[in-house]
Design a protein around this motif. Sequence first.
Motif, PDB file in Angstrom:
ATOM      1  N   ILE A   1       0.660  -1.173  -0.285  1.00 31.28           N
ATOM      2  CA  ILE A   1       0.119   0.237   0.206  1.00 31.28           C
ATOM      3  C   ILE A   1       1.157   1.404  -0.006  1.00 31.28           C
ATOM      4  O   ILE A   1       1.239   1.809   0.659  1.00 31.28           O
ATOM      5  N   VAL A   2       1.345   2.120  -1.185  1.00 27.63           N
ATOM      6  CA  VAL A   2       1.655   3.473  -1.196  1.00 27.63           C
ATOM      7  C   VAL A   2       1.162   4.503  -0.940  1.00 27.63           C
ATOM      8  O   VAL A   2       1.246   5.657  -0.760  1.00 27.63           O
ATOM      9  N   HIS A   3      -0.611   4.137  -1.309  1.00 33.12           N
ATOM     10  CA  HIS A   3      -1.439   5.559  -0.573  1.00 33.12           C
ATOM     11  C   HIS A   3      -2.240   5.125   0.051  1.00 33.12           C
ATOM     12  O   HIS A   3      -2.745   4.155  -0.200  1.00 33.12           O
ATOM     13  N   ARG A   4      -3.075   5.643   0.963  1.00 30.86           N
ATOM     14  CA  ARG A   4      -4.234   5.200   1.651  1.00 30.86           C
ATOM     15  C   ARG A   4      -6.354   6.402   0.732  1.00 30.86           C
ATOM     16  O   ARG A   4      -5.810   7.387   0.633  1.00 30.86           O
ATOM     17  N   LEU A   5      -6.631   5.575   0.914  1.00 29.65           N
ATOM     18  CA  LEU A   5      -7.627   6.250   1.385  1.00 29.65           C
ATOM     19  C   LEU A   5      -8.360   6.327   2.673  1.00 29.65           C
ATOM     20  O   LEU A   5      -8.503   5.315   2.869  1.00 29.65           O
ATOM     21  N   ASP A   6      -9.443   7.608   3.366  1.00 29.64           N
ATOM     22  CA  ASP A   6     -10.099   7.361   4.673  1.00 29.64           C
ATOM     23  C   ASP A   6     -10.992   6.429   4.180  1.00 29.64           C
ATOM     24  O   ASP A   6     -11.935   6.158   3.023  1.00 29.64           O
ATOM     25  N   LYS A   7     -11.459   5.613   5.248  1.00 27.59           N
ATOM     26  CA  LYS A   7     -12.686   5.154   5.272  1.00 27.59           C
ATOM     27  C   LYS A   7     -13.824   6.077   4.832  1.00 27.59           C
ATOM     28  O   LYS A   7     -14.302   7.603   5.691  1.00 27.59           O
ATOM     29  N   GLY A   8     -14.692   5.764   4.168  1.00 26.33           N
ATOM     30  CA  GLY A   8     -15.487   7.465   3.875  1.00 26.33           C
ATOM     31  C   GLY A   8     -15.274   7.866   2.150  1.00 26.33           C
ATOM     32  O   GLY A   8     -16.350   8.574   1.968  1.00 26.33           O
ATOM     33  N   THR A   9     -14.093   7.174   1.560  1.00 28.40           N
ATOM     34  CA  THR A   9     -13.625   8.282   0.247  1.00 28.40           C
ATOM     35  C   THR A   9     -13.805   6.690  -0.605  1.00 28.40           C
ATOM     36  O   THR A   9     -12.926   5.950   0.399  1.00 28.40           O
ATOM     37  N   SER A  10     -14.172   6.992  -1.302  1.00 27.06           N
ATOM     38  CA  SER A  10     -14.558   5.941  -2.461  1.00 27.06           C
ATOM     39  C   SER A  10     -13.414   6.042  -3.919  1.00 27.06           C
ATOM     40  O   SER A  10     -13.160   7.531  -3.725  1.00 27.06           O
ATOM     41  N   GLY A  11     -13.231   5.574  -4.229  1.00 27.57           N
ATOM     42  CA  GLY A  11     -12.171   6.147  -5.378  1.00 27.57           C
ATOM     43  C   GLY A  11     -10.823   5.182  -5.722  1.00 27.57           C
ATOM     44  O   GLY A  11     -10.783   4.029  -5.685  1.00 27.57           O
TER      45      GLY A  11
END
Length: 342
Positions: A146-156
């Motif tokens: 995993i090199v970047h994350r999306l918050d829970k609640g952020t889609s895409g």
Amino acid sequence: MSTVEESQSANSQQFAVAEEEEGIRLDKLLAQRIATLSRARIQALIRSGNVTGPGDNAGAADGSYRVKAGDTFTVTLPPPAPAEPQGEKLDLDVVYEDDDVIVIDKPGDMVVHPAPGHADGTLVNALIAHCGESLSGIGGVRRPGIVHRLDKGTSGLLVVAKHDQAHQGLADQFAAHGEDGRMHRAYLALVWGTPLRPRDTIEARLGRSQSNRTKIAVVRGESGRHAVTHYERVHTFPTQAGPVTLLRVMLETGRTHQIRVHLAHVGHPVLGDTTYGSGFKAKAARLGEEAQEALAALDRQALHAAELGFEHPVSGEALMFESEPPEDLQRLLDALERDQTD
């Protein structure tokens, strides 16, 4: 050139140092010779005794050892440790996949990493099960990189590496945040109100909130971390609760909760963001019935990672992906369009 020959073990390689390579650090030389392993991984192998030679020279156990012409080193790659956590067969929207990387369109209700309160059902669990043996081991462990994350609640859109070389290549691009032209990220965000300028930049340092350590806040002075967010207006909805604006947001830095905190800081928090936009509950209650229902059904921040471009970490090919708003967010957009003032 140095010579490379396979030993009898399929997981061992032998390297002889040529005259022109004399004086190079051992860890740097081996990282050049084994493209599938990062320098950090090579250093870990040296520390763990999986690099031997030349002969009984103790320098082989030190990554800073300056190699000499004629030195011969053997690198043994142990099998990847079993994946932790365990894989789970969960539905994944796979946008692109090859032997090196996988691009996922993450739903808004999925957490990326296991954590207290989210021990399973995460993207990592799903990727371990989906990728199986194609995960060759990030840092010696069979896991997705995993090199970047999306918050829970952020889609895409989110890209994940399958092995060390791909992980290092992607990490370098994300560290540059697109400044070298290799990487591109853009988000769609629905915010309360209408920013005065059609496009603008928010530059404000971010750090842990002193009043609530679970939150990020804008901090003054030299404390916190430098953070820059660019945005442009896409469309304004003149709703019964006042204007709501769809923004296209680009990150110059990638800090935790950066978009949400920066937009709230300038008075335009993201719809549905209960952490940084809780003061706008009364405004949400003034939306029309259909829009209220759509926002309640969204049950998350109205933030979507819509564009992702990067240079393939192995082939060098420029890749670009786009994601349409998911069904829950599109329903809210449609409802806002119909929620006109009289």
